[in-house]
Design a protein around this motif. Structure first.
Motif, PDB file in Angstrom:
ATOM      1  N   SER A 271       0.827  -1.203   0.000  1.00  0.00           N
ATOM      2  CA  SER A 271       0.000   0.000   0.000  1.00  0.00           C
ATOM      3  C   SER A 271       0.863   1.256   0.000  1.00  0.00           C
ATOM      4  O   SER A 271       0.661   2.162  -0.820  1.00  0.00           O
ATOM      5  CB  SER A 271      -0.923   0.011   1.223  1.00  0.00           C
ATOM      6  OG  SER A 271      -1.638   1.228   1.302  1.00  0.00           O
ATOM      7  N   GLU A 272       1.837   1.311   0.896  1.00  0.00           N
ATOM      8  CA  GLU A 272       2.660   2.508   1.014  1.00  0.00           C
ATOM      9  C   GLU A 272       3.522   2.743  -0.230  1.00  0.00           C
ATOM     10  O   GLU A 272       3.748   3.889  -0.630  1.00  0.00           O
ATOM     11  CB  GLU A 272       3.561   2.392   2.253  1.00  0.00           C
ATOM     12  CG  GLU A 272       2.801   2.430   3.566  1.00  0.00           C
ATOM     13  CD  GLU A 272       3.716   2.253   4.768  1.00  0.00           C
ATOM     14  OE1 GLU A 272       3.204   2.323   5.906  1.00  0.00           O
ATOM     15  OE2 GLU A 272       4.935   2.029   4.597  1.00  0.00           O
ATOM     16  N   THR A 273       4.001   1.662  -0.823  1.00  0.00           N
ATOM     17  CA  THR A 273       4.932   1.771  -1.941  1.00  0.00           C
ATOM     18  C   THR A 273       4.226   1.983  -3.273  1.00  0.00           C
ATOM     19  O   THR A 273       4.684   2.774  -4.105  1.00  0.00           O
ATOM     20  CB  THR A 273       5.805   0.499  -2.018  1.00  0.00           C
ATOM     21  OG1 THR A 273       6.410   0.271  -0.747  1.00  0.00           O
ATOM     22  CG2 THR A 273       6.893   0.646  -3.065  1.00  0.00           C
ATOM     23  N   LEU A 274       3.096   1.263  -3.489  1.00  0.00           N
ATOM     24  CA  LEU A 274       2.444   1.282  -4.802  1.00  0.00           C
ATOM     25  C   LEU A 274       0.956   1.588  -4.744  1.00  0.00           C
ATOM     26  O   LEU A 274       0.473   2.494  -5.419  1.00  0.00           O
ATOM     27  CB  LEU A 274       2.657  -0.072  -5.504  1.00  0.00           C
ATOM     28  CG  LEU A 274       4.090  -0.488  -5.814  1.00  0.00           C
ATOM     29  CD1 LEU A 274       4.107  -1.891  -6.405  1.00  0.00           C
ATOM     30  CD2 LEU A 274       4.749   0.501  -6.765  1.00  0.00           C
ATOM     31  N   PHE A 314       2.213   0.916 -14.724  1.00  0.00           N
ATOM     32  CA  PHE A 314       3.354   1.357 -13.897  1.00  0.00           C
ATOM     33  C   PHE A 314       4.632   0.625 -14.309  1.00  0.00           C
ATOM     34  O   PHE A 314       5.705   1.226 -14.418  1.00  0.00           O
ATOM     35  CB  PHE A 314       3.030   1.105 -12.422  1.00  0.00           C
ATOM     36  CG  PHE A 314       4.221   1.012 -11.514  1.00  0.00           C
ATOM     37  CD1 PHE A 314       4.903   2.147 -11.118  1.00  0.00           C
ATOM     38  CD2 PHE A 314       4.650  -0.228 -11.038  1.00  0.00           C
ATOM     39  CE1 PHE A 314       6.011   2.055 -10.269  1.00  0.00           C
ATOM     40  CE2 PHE A 314       5.743  -0.334 -10.200  1.00  0.00           C
ATOM     41  CZ  PHE A 314       6.432   0.817  -9.816  1.00  0.00           C
ATOM     42  N   VAL A 315       4.508  -0.674 -14.578  1.00  0.00           N
ATOM     43  CA  VAL A 315       5.678  -1.444 -15.013  1.00  0.00           C
ATOM     44  C   VAL A 315       6.155  -0.939 -16.377  1.00  0.00           C
ATOM     45  O   VAL A 315       7.356  -0.763 -16.598  1.00  0.00           O
ATOM     46  CB  VAL A 315       5.356  -2.956 -15.060  1.00  0.00           C
ATOM     47  CG1 VAL A 315       6.531  -3.736 -15.630  1.00  0.00           C
ATOM     48  CG2 VAL A 315       5.008  -3.471 -13.667  1.00  0.00           C
ATOM     49  N   ILE A 321       6.829   6.825 -10.541  1.00  0.00           N
ATOM     50  CA  ILE A 321       5.562   7.430 -10.157  1.00  0.00           C
ATOM     51  C   ILE A 321       5.783   8.925  -9.960  1.00  0.00           C
ATOM     52  O   ILE A 321       6.572   9.335  -9.103  1.00  0.00           O
ATOM     53  CB  ILE A 321       5.001   6.821  -8.858  1.00  0.00           C
ATOM     54  CG1 ILE A 321       4.845   5.298  -8.971  1.00  0.00           C
ATOM     55  CG2 ILE A 321       3.657   7.464  -8.507  1.00  0.00           C
ATOM     56  CD1 ILE A 321       4.407   4.631  -7.683  1.00  0.00           C
ATOM     57  N   ASN A 322       5.104   9.740 -10.760  1.00  0.00           N
ATOM     58  CA  ASN A 322       5.223  11.197 -10.661  1.00  0.00           C
ATOM     59  C   ASN A 322       6.679  11.653 -10.624  1.00  0.00           C
ATOM     60  O   ASN A 322       7.069  12.499  -9.811  1.00  0.00           O
ATOM     61  CB  ASN A 322       4.474  11.707  -9.411  1.00  0.00           C
ATOM     62  CG  ASN A 322       2.988  11.431  -9.474  1.00  0.00           C
ATOM     63  OD1 ASN A 322       2.381  11.475 -10.541  1.00  0.00           O
ATOM     64  ND2 ASN A 322       2.385  11.128  -8.329  1.00  0.00           N
ATOM     65  N   GLY A 323       7.482  11.072 -11.492  1.00  0.00           N
ATOM     66  CA  GLY A 323       8.880  11.465 -11.595  1.00  0.00           C
ATOM     67  C   GLY A 323       9.808  10.798 -10.608  1.00  0.00           C
ATOM     68  O   GLY A 323      11.034  10.972 -10.684  1.00  0.00           O
TER      69      GLY A 323
END
Length: 416
Positions: A271-274, A314-315, A321-323
């Motif tokens: 959750s926190e990472t992706l 994303f892959v 993610i956002n730069g």
């Protein structure tokens, strides 16, 4: 027939008709009063045996959080919406033709014959097709089975980027001390990701005597620490790095590795990472060894079709993610390609499946794959994501009439 008989018949028939109507009405009212019989969910052993009626299978796969304890994987932020592709591109897909098993087939053959529950095709990040069958809907959370392995591989890459894992050549026991003193003493994180530990393992889903089924028994027992203990006690088949052997048990150890390195539950780290950063539409769920126990990295993620597609995009965007780079540069190129194990090429990466050589359209393509026909096909060169959710009859997929790889190739060509 005399006049008396005629009169008697005229008296009886209306009575019979009235009686028949009354009986039909009573039966209808009774049926409406009775609640419709609910489709039952399958048990875990029934799932792995591949002994489910079609409706039972669909309902079970749509409610995977009932099979084992789960943790939630919270989403966050604004939902990432995908724009529709052009009408011209969608029309190309409508006219799709390809050969499989010696027959000429089309899109509708694939959807029907392979029991597709959900199909999402993204080209250049735009929706070419989104289709739901077998009673599923956009909000349906469908079980990943082993597609979760590839997501777990990505979390290893994230932990490596954050410095929580120093090197994939570190021993696994550095992060999972409970494995010390057993068969994994000389096994590296890289060996684990490649399923090349050299530890003996039988993955046969339908054989109650196999290691995979014994592992299922441990999952059903809901006893903390039992999976790591089982894996530690297995025999060795060869030296680490010399033998490739597909093992869900090994992927469960990847979960222990991630939790040991991050000091967080697997679902929380995802959750926190992706999951909270990719514009996901819904929270996901992820199986646990026991309530409050280890996350099962090798299986049991429950997510929507669109959210699987968002992970795939994303892959394709190389883990940025956002730069901000989430995994090391070049991670997916390495994770998604064939590796050499014991001096022999193996069509397996870091818990990802590269498409075997042969069709040039698949050059550089790889996929996450799960039993019963779950696929997340990624073709970076063609900027193509195909997410497939299926309810096929058997876990080994051997009864799929239409080749998934053939279908993916045809889609890639048609959208060029």
């Amino acid at each position: 027939m005399n006049s008396r008989q005629i009169k008697r018949l005229l008296k009886i028939r209306p009575l019979l008709l009235i009686g028949a109507v009354t009986m039909l009405y009573s039966a209808a009212v009774s049926a409406l009063a009775q609640p419709e019989q609910e489709t039952q969910l399958a048990g875990a052993r029934q799932v792995f045996d591949g002994r489910m009626l079609p409706g039972v299978e669909v309902k079970t796969f749509s409610h995977s959080d009932t099979l084992f304890p789960v943790n939630n994987v919270p989403r966050g932020g604004a939902v990432r919406a995908f724009a529709p592709a052009s009408d011209a591109l969608r029309q190309k897909l409508e006219n799709l033709r390809f050969r499989s098993g010696g027959e000429e087939l089309d899109l509708y053959d694939y959807l029907a014959d392979d029991r597709i529950a959900g199909l999402l095709i993204l080209k250049d990040g735009k929706v070419v097709m989104e289709d739901y069958e077998l009673g599923t809907r956009p909000e349906t959370r469908w079980i990943s089975f082993s597609m979760a392995k590839s997501i777990s591989s990505t979390l290893v890459g994230a932990a490596l980027k954050q410095g929580l894992i120093a090197s994939i050549d570190d021993p696994v026991t550095k992060y999972v001390p409970a494995l010390k003193g057993g068969v994994y003493d000389d096994v590296s994180v890289r060996n684990l990701l490649e399923m090349a530990s050299g530890v003996k393992w039988d993955e046969t889903y339908t054989d109650p005597r196999s290691d995979r089924r014994k592992l299922l028994d441990l999952q059903l027992a809901n006893k903390p620490g039992s999976i790591v203990a089982y894996m530690k006690a297995l025999p060795r088949a060869g030296a680490p790095g010399t033998i490739w052997n597909y093992s869900t048990g090994e992927s469960f150890l990847v979960g222990a590795l991630i939790e040991g390195a991050t000091h967080k539950p697997l679902a929380t780290y995802l959750s926190e990472t992706l999951w909270s950063r990719l514009g996901m539409e819904q929270d996901a769920t992820w199986w646990l060894e026991s309530k409050g126990g280890m996350g099962l990295a090798g299986s049991g993620l429950g997510a929507t079709l669109r959210d699987y597609g968002r992970f795939g995009q994303f892959v394709l965007e190389d883990g940025v993610i956002n730069g901000e780079r989430v995994v090391p540069e070049g991670w997916f190129q390495e994770a998604g390609k064939a590796h050499s194990i014991g001096g022999k090429p193996v069509d397996y990466g870091y818990l990802w499946w590269p498409l075997p050589p042969g069709d040039p359209i698949h050059q550089g393509a790889f996929e996450a794959r799960g039993i019963f026909g779950q696929h997340l096909y990624l073709n970076p060169r063609e900027k193509l994501v195909i997410a497939v959710l299926s309810a096929r009859p058997k876990p080994d997929g051997g009864r799929s009439p239409v080749s998934d790889a053939g279908f993916f190739a045809a889609v890639a060509r048609s959208l060029q």
